[in-house]
Write a protein that holds these residues in place. Structure first.
Motif, PDB file in Angstrom:
ATOM      1  N   MET A  76       9.550   2.081 -48.936  1.00 28.32           N
ATOM      2  CA  MET A  76       9.213   0.588 -49.766  1.00 28.32           C
ATOM      3  C   MET A  76       8.372  -0.634 -48.801  1.00 28.32           C
ATOM      4  SD  MET A  76       9.691   0.018 -52.465  1.00 28.32           S
ATOM      5  CE  MET A  76      10.456  -1.456 -53.931  1.00 28.32           C
ATOM      6  N   ARG A  77       9.126  -0.786 -47.883  1.00 27.66           N
ATOM      7  CA  ARG A  77       8.310  -2.469 -46.813  1.00 27.66           C
ATOM      8  C   ARG A  77       6.506  -1.799 -46.606  1.00 27.66           C
ATOM      9  NH1 ARG A  77      12.079  -3.284 -41.657  1.00 27.66           N
ATOM     10  NH2 ARG A  77      10.676  -5.599 -41.268  1.00 27.66           N
ATOM     11  N   TRP A  78       6.317  -0.356 -45.684  1.00 31.85           N
ATOM     12  CA  TRP A  78       5.411  -0.032 -45.875  1.00 31.85           C
ATOM     13  C   TRP A  78       3.481  -0.665 -47.250  1.00 31.85           C
ATOM     14  CZ3 TRP A  78       2.880   0.360 -41.739  1.00 31.85           C
ATOM     15  CH2 TRP A  78       3.553   0.408 -40.258  1.00 31.85           C
ATOM     16  N   LYS A  79       4.633   0.050 -48.514  1.00 28.94           N
ATOM     17  CA  LYS A  79       4.313  -0.029 -49.691  1.00 28.94           C
ATOM     18  C   LYS A  79       3.215  -1.587 -50.092  1.00 28.94           C
ATOM     19  CE  LYS A  79       5.062   3.512 -52.579  1.00 28.94           C
ATOM     20  NZ  LYS A  79       5.091   4.036 -54.247  1.00 28.94           N
ATOM     21  N   ARG A  80       4.606  -2.891 -49.473  1.00 31.59           N
ATOM     22  CA  ARG A  80       4.530  -4.319 -49.497  1.00 31.59           C
ATOM     23  C   ARG A  80       3.159  -4.482 -48.514  1.00 31.59           C
ATOM     24  NH1 ARG A  80       9.571  -7.130 -49.339  1.00 31.59           N
ATOM     25  NH2 ARG A  80      10.230  -5.060 -48.449  1.00 31.59           N
ATOM     26  N   PHE A  81       3.536  -3.743 -47.486  1.00 29.08           N
ATOM     27  CA  PHE A  81       2.688  -4.163 -45.803  1.00 29.08           C
ATOM     28  C   PHE A  81       0.907  -3.796 -46.534  1.00 29.08           C
ATOM     29  CE2 PHE A  81       0.592  -3.311 -42.492  1.00 29.08           C
ATOM     30  CZ  PHE A  81       0.162  -4.803 -41.361  1.00 29.08           C
ATOM     31  N   LEU A  82       0.813  -2.718 -46.316  1.00 30.32           N
ATOM     32  CA  LEU A  82      -0.302  -2.417 -46.927  1.00 30.32           C
ATOM     33  C   LEU A  82      -0.714  -2.648 -48.268  1.00 30.32           C
ATOM     34  CD1 LEU A  82      -0.046   0.969 -46.539  1.00 30.32           C
ATOM     35  CD2 LEU A  82      -1.566  -0.536 -45.489  1.00 30.32           C
ATOM     36  N   ALA A  83      -0.345  -3.332 -49.323  1.00 26.52           N
ATOM     37  CA  ALA A  83      -0.758  -3.695 -50.613  1.00 26.52           C
ATOM     38  C   ALA A  83      -1.067  -5.734 -50.449  1.00 26.52           C
ATOM     39  CB  ALA A  83       0.170  -3.940 -51.608  1.00 26.52           C
TER      40      ALA A  83
END
Length: 51
Positions: free
Chosen positions: A1-8
């Protein structure tokens, strides 16, 4: 979940940075290729001196 926010949030900036780095490397290699000149012939030295 954190990676998705970071990449977004930062994904497009990272891709633009990587594209700029790759384009810079390609341009540098092209400039080195264009500016490389082997030893100039004697006839060319005489031609430029007589002008």
């Amino acid at each position: 979940m954190r990676w998705k926010r970071f990449l977004a949030k930062y994904g497009s900036s990272m891709m633009a940075f990587m594209l700029a780095v790759i384009a810079g490397q390609i341009a540098t290699a092209g400039c080195l290729y264009c500016y490389y000149q082997p030893k100039e012939p004697e006839g060319l030295k005489k031609f430029t001196r007589n002008k």
